[in-house]
Design a protein around this motif. Sequence first.
Motif, PDB file in Angstrom:
ATOM      1  N   LEU A 199       0.769  -1.230   0.134  1.00 30.95           N
ATOM      2  CA  LEU A 199      -0.174  -0.161  -0.340  1.00 30.95           C
ATOM      3  C   LEU A 199       1.071   1.082   0.023  1.00 30.95           C
ATOM      4  O   LEU A 199       1.565   1.528   1.131  1.00 30.95           O
ATOM      5  N   LEU A 200       0.465   2.586  -1.309  1.00 28.39           N
ATOM      6  CA  LEU A 200       2.212   3.451  -1.967  1.00 28.39           C
ATOM      7  C   LEU A 200       1.457   4.183  -1.469  1.00 28.39           C
ATOM      8  O   LEU A 200       0.015   4.127  -2.020  1.00 28.39           O
ATOM      9  N   ALA A 201       1.675   5.267  -1.045  1.00 26.22           N
ATOM     10  CA  ALA A 201       1.675   6.679  -1.088  1.00 26.22           C
ATOM     11  C   ALA A 201       2.873   7.456  -1.379  1.00 26.22           C
ATOM     12  O   ALA A 201       4.289   7.031  -0.998  1.00 26.22           O
ATOM     13  N   PRO A 202       3.690   9.077  -1.652  1.00 27.67           N
ATOM     14  CA  PRO A 202       3.920   9.563  -2.296  1.00 27.67           C
ATOM     15  C   PRO A 202       4.758   9.733  -1.255  1.00 27.67           C
ATOM     16  O   PRO A 202       4.285   9.783  -0.068  1.00 27.67           O
ATOM     17  N   VAL A 214       9.378   6.999   6.249  1.00 34.29           N
ATOM     18  CA  VAL A 214       8.344   6.288   6.505  1.00 34.29           C
ATOM     19  C   VAL A 214       8.379   5.522   7.110  1.00 34.29           C
ATOM     20  O   VAL A 214       9.597   4.855   7.090  1.00 34.29           O
ATOM     21  N   GLY A 241       6.658   5.568  -3.977  1.00 28.87           N
ATOM     22  CA  GLY A 241       5.737   5.168  -3.132  1.00 28.87           C
ATOM     23  C   GLY A 241       6.232   4.950  -2.303  1.00 28.87           C
ATOM     24  O   GLY A 241       7.138   3.955  -2.465  1.00 28.87           O
ATOM     25  N   GLY A 269       5.028   2.280   1.743  1.00 30.68           N
ATOM     26  CA  GLY A 269       4.394   1.935   2.637  1.00 30.68           C
ATOM     27  C   GLY A 269       4.873   0.611   3.226  1.00 30.68           C
ATOM     28  O   GLY A 269       5.709  -0.225   3.280  1.00 30.68           O
ATOM     29  N   TRP A 283       1.520   3.238  10.396  1.00 29.21           N
ATOM     30  CA  TRP A 283       1.706   3.317   9.157  1.00 29.21           C
ATOM     31  C   TRP A 283       2.032   4.828   8.963  1.00 29.21           C
ATOM     32  O   TRP A 283       0.766   5.726   9.181  1.00 29.21           O
ATOM     33  N   THR A 334       3.891   8.791   7.514  1.00 35.46           N
ATOM     34  CA  THR A 334       5.369   9.431   7.478  1.00 35.46           C
ATOM     35  C   THR A 334       5.662  10.699   7.050  1.00 35.46           C
ATOM     36  O   THR A 334       5.061  10.869   8.045  1.00 35.46           O
TER      37      THR A 334
END
Length: 175
Positions: free
Chosen positions: A34-37, A44, A145, A147, A165, A167
């Motif tokens: 599950l990725l986010a910028p 992270v 990305g 996560g 999770w 950042t």
Amino acid sequence: MTTDGPDLLVTAVEGSDAWRHTSYGFVHDDAHALLAPLGDPGAVEVTVDVDYDQQFDQAGLVLRAGAETWLKAGVEFSDGAPQLGAVVTLGRSDWSVSPVPEWAGRTVTVRASRSGDAVTVRARVDDEPFRLVRVAAFPPGVPVGAGPYCCAPTRAGLVVRFRRWATGPADAALH
């Protein structure tokens, strides 16, 4: 994927993995993530329960710029014990591990801090201090990305509980 209160539960598909070529000769690019910028610089953190015990079960965090540029770090069950480690892939994968049998059944936090041309990986169990896992080369300025991730290369039925999770800013110092 499901939720249980604030936790994220992920059931890994049998045969899922992330690896490119080195030593084994195969390419697997189907780990669950599950990725986010993530900014550059940026960090992270992922917190996961290490309650798995089958060969190559794994969970932690991933930074992904593309199919040939990524880093995964966390706890992987290998050779009969949990192993704290990281895989860096810059065209080809490598693997570094260190046994942490005392981490079985406990909660682990993995942190990756990206700054300049490197990613610094740290990890801790429960509320103990972070320990350095690895400083790895990573291309600067490339969008990524980031996560939580998990995979189950050798079995069905792995369910991983991710507790957190987040950042934030990159670490100010290496030590």
